[in-house]
Design a protein around this motif. Structure first.
Motif, PDB file in Angstrom:
ATOM      1  N   UNK A  69       0.812  -1.214   0.000  1.00  0.00           N
ATOM      2  CA  UNK A  69       0.000   0.000   0.000  1.00  0.00           C
ATOM      3  C   UNK A  69       0.845   1.263   0.000  1.00  0.00           C
ATOM      4  N   UNK A  70       1.913   1.279   0.790  1.00  0.00           N
ATOM      5  CA  UNK A  70       2.747   2.486   0.884  1.00  0.00           C
ATOM      6  C   UNK A  70       3.461   2.805  -0.429  1.00  0.00           C
ATOM      7  N   UNK A  71       3.491   1.850  -1.362  1.00  0.00           N
ATOM      8  CA  UNK A  71       4.167   2.068  -2.636  1.00  0.00           C
ATOM      9  C   UNK A  71       3.218   2.473  -3.770  1.00  0.00           C
ATOM     10  N   UNK A  72       1.921   2.601  -3.465  1.00  0.00           N
ATOM     11  CA  UNK A  72       0.984   3.069  -4.491  1.00  0.00           C
ATOM     12  C   UNK A  72       1.463   4.410  -5.028  1.00  0.00           C
ATOM     13  N   UNK A  73       1.522   4.526  -6.331  1.00  0.00           N
ATOM     14  CA  UNK A  73       1.988   5.761  -6.955  1.00  0.00           C
ATOM     15  C   UNK A  73       3.492   5.838  -7.124  1.00  0.00           C
ATOM     16  N   UNK A  74       4.223   4.945  -6.476  1.00  0.00           N
ATOM     17  CA  UNK A  74       5.681   4.945  -6.580  1.00  0.00           C
ATOM     18  C   UNK A  74       6.199   3.819  -7.470  1.00  0.00           C
ATOM     19  N   UNK A  75       5.287   2.986  -7.968  1.00  0.00           N
ATOM     20  CA  UNK A  75       5.637   1.910  -8.896  1.00  0.00           C
ATOM     21  C   UNK A  75       4.619   1.957 -10.022  1.00  0.00           C
ATOM     22  N   UNK A  76       5.112   1.959 -11.242  1.00  0.00           N
ATOM     23  CA  UNK A  76       4.244   2.050 -12.412  1.00  0.00           C
ATOM     24  C   UNK A  76       4.653   1.018 -13.451  1.00  0.00           C
ATOM     25  N   UNK A  77       3.755   0.809 -14.415  1.00  0.00           N
ATOM     26  CA  UNK A  77       4.052  -0.076 -15.542  1.00  0.00           C
ATOM     27  C   UNK A  77       4.357   0.784 -16.751  1.00  0.00           C
ATOM     28  N   UNK A  78       5.480   0.504 -17.394  1.00  0.00           N
ATOM     29  CA  UNK A  78       5.810   1.163 -18.653  1.00  0.00           C
ATOM     30  C   UNK A  78       5.657   0.105 -19.737  1.00  0.00           C
ATOM     31  N   UNK A  79       4.589   0.232 -20.523  1.00  0.00           N
ATOM     32  CA  UNK A  79       4.333  -0.737 -21.593  1.00  0.00           C
ATOM     33  C   UNK A  79       4.508  -0.087 -22.961  1.00  0.00           C
ATOM     34  N   UNK A  80       5.212   1.034 -22.998  1.00  0.00           N
ATOM     35  CA  UNK A  80       5.375   1.771 -24.243  1.00  0.00           C
ATOM     36  C   UNK A  80       6.057   0.990 -25.343  1.00  0.00           C
ATOM     37  N   UNK A  81       6.943   0.084 -24.994  1.00  0.00           N
ATOM     38  CA  UNK A  81       7.626  -0.705 -26.027  1.00  0.00           C
ATOM     39  C   UNK A  81       7.217  -2.179 -25.946  1.00  0.00           C
ATOM     40  N   UNK A 104       8.799  -2.231 -15.017  1.00  0.00           N
ATOM     41  CA  UNK A 104       8.380  -1.480 -13.833  1.00  0.00           C
ATOM     42  C   UNK A 104       9.207  -0.201 -13.774  1.00  0.00           C
ATOM     43  N   UNK A 105       8.564   0.893 -13.448  1.00  0.00           N
ATOM     44  CA  UNK A 105       9.258   2.170 -13.293  1.00  0.00           C
ATOM     45  C   UNK A 105       8.789   2.822 -11.998  1.00  0.00           C
ATOM     46  N   UNK A 106       9.469   3.876 -11.605  1.00  0.00           N
ATOM     47  CA  UNK A 106       9.094   4.617 -10.405  1.00  0.00           C
ATOM     48  C   UNK A 106      10.153   4.494  -9.328  1.00  0.00           C
ATOM     49  N   UNK A 107      10.034   5.344  -8.321  1.00  0.00           N
ATOM     50  CA  UNK A 107      11.060   5.431  -7.284  1.00  0.00           C
ATOM     51  C   UNK A 107      11.189   4.162  -6.448  1.00  0.00           C
ATOM     52  N   UNK A 108      10.165   3.322  -6.381  1.00  0.00           N
ATOM     53  CA  UNK A 108      10.230   2.092  -5.589  1.00  0.00           C
ATOM     54  C   UNK A 108      10.174   0.829  -6.443  1.00  0.00           C
ATOM     55  N   UNK A 109      10.357   0.986  -7.747  1.00  0.00           N
ATOM     56  CA  UNK A 109      10.283  -0.160  -8.653  1.00  0.00           C
ATOM     57  C   UNK A 109      11.336  -1.212  -8.329  1.00  0.00           C
TER      58      UNK A 109
END
Length: 156
Positions: A69-81, A104-109
């Motif tokens: 929960x604490x990582x919501x918004x700090x881990x994202x999916x990059x599916x651009x490629x 996975x991208x983001x400060x906590x990825x």
């Protein structure tokens, strides 16, 4: 992640604690925190008609299962490629679709791992063919049948 130095003391508890001693570990022992695996849900494969390729298209909004929960918004999916492909180009149902290039991208990825999307299936439907025959010209011979060798056959 690299091992992190730890220090601390252990104590015994319980009714029989007085019967034992604890040898304290060395100071600055190291522990290793391994990345937590994530699952991705929320995407679906678009059914396609047979076209001889393994290309697949997905729809939906990917979301995580297993994200702290604490990582919501700090881990994202990059599916651009990202590239999505059926296991083969043949028509069929429940065909395995693989994904590559999803990151996975983001400060906590770095605290997580994500196997490339797994368990995705889709359908390739059979392509309907149009068939036409154009009769050849012939001289009247009293028969109602045309000569097949004089006909043109088209399949599209």
């Amino acid at each position: 992640m690299p091992p992190k130095p730890r220090t601390g003391d252990y104590t015994l508890g319980g009714a029989d604690a007085g019967n034992y001693t604890v040898e304290q570990p060395l100071t600055n022992y190291q522990s290793k925190i391994t990345p937590k695996p994530l699952s991705v849900t929320g995407i679906a494969v678009t059914t396609k008609q047979y076209d001889g390729t393994t290309n697949a298209t997905v729809t939906g909004t990917p979301s995580f299962t297993g994200l702290e929960t604490r990582d919501n918004g700090s881990v994202n999916i990059n599916a651009g490629s990202a590239v999505f492909e059926f296991s083969d180009a043949n028509a069929g149902t429940n065909k395995t679709v693989t994904a590559t290039g999803v990151q996975l991208t983001g400060s906590r990825a770095g605290n997580y791992t994500m196997a490339q999307l797994q368990g995705i299936t889709g359908t390739i439907t059979k392509k309907t063919l149009a068939y036409s025959v154009v009769g050849g010209a012939r001289e009247y011979n009293g028969l109602t049948l045309a000569d097949p060798a004089s006909m043109t056959y088209n399949i599209t």
